[in-house]
Design an enzyme around this catalytic site. Structure first.
Site, PDB file in Angstrom:
ATOM      1  N   SER A   1       1.048  -1.423  -0.188  1.00 57.47           N
ATOM      2  CA  SER A   1       0.061   0.165  -0.144  1.00 57.47           C
ATOM      3  C   SER A   1       0.885   1.226  -0.015  1.00 57.47           C
ATOM      4  CB  SER A   1      -0.829   0.081   1.101  1.00 57.47           C
ATOM      5  OG  SER A   1      -1.510  -1.187   1.203  1.00 57.47           O
TER       6      SER A   1
ATOM      7  N   HIS B   1       0.672  14.097  -6.172  1.00 51.91           N
ATOM      8  CA  HIS B   1       1.124  14.780  -7.573  1.00 51.91           C
ATOM      9  C   HIS B   1       0.656  16.413  -7.346  1.00 51.91           C
ATOM     10  CE1 HIS B   1       1.851  10.653  -8.884  1.00 51.91           C
ATOM     11  NE2 HIS B   1       0.496  10.586  -8.304  1.00 51.91           N
TER      12      HIS B   1
ATOM     13  N   CYS C   1      -3.352  -2.435  -0.361  1.00 54.36           N
ATOM     14  CA  CYS C   1      -3.411  -3.863  -0.532  1.00 54.36           C
ATOM     15  C   CYS C   1      -4.184  -4.568   0.687  1.00 54.36           C
ATOM     16  CB  CYS C   1      -2.195  -4.404  -0.888  1.00 54.36           C
ATOM     17  SG  CYS C   1      -1.249  -3.662  -1.909  1.00 54.36           S
TER      18      CYS C   1
END
Length: 65
Positions: free
Chosen positions: A2, A7, A22
Site C-alpha cells: 500500500s 502529484h 493492498c
C-alpha cells in the site's frame, strides 16, 4: 504494498492524490477524508477503482484480523 502518492501543480493550485491499498482490511476512505480535511480542500472529487486480483494468488492474500 500500500502507498499514497501526491502529484502537485502549484502553478495551477491543483494536486492529485492516489491511495493504493493492498489487503482486505484497509480503509482508503478514511485516509482520503483525513487528507481532504488536513489539506483544507475546497473542491475535491473522490474516485474509487476496485481492482480484482488474479485467483491464482488468493492463497497469498492477508486475511482480515
Amino acid at each position: 504494498e500500500s502507498h499514497i502518492s501526491i502529484h502537485t501543480w502549484p502553478e495551477s493550485h491543483y494536486s492529485a492524490i492516489d491511495i493504493f491499498t493492498c489487503g482486505r482490511n484497509m480503509r482508503p476512505y478514511l485516509a482520503s477524508q483525513f487528507l481532504i480535511e488536513q489539506l483544507e480542500s475546497k473542491n475535491h472529487l473522490l474516485k474509487t477503482i476496485n481492482r480484482d486480483y488474479p485467483i491464482s494468488i488468493e492463497h497469498e492474500l492477508r486475511r482480515t484480523v
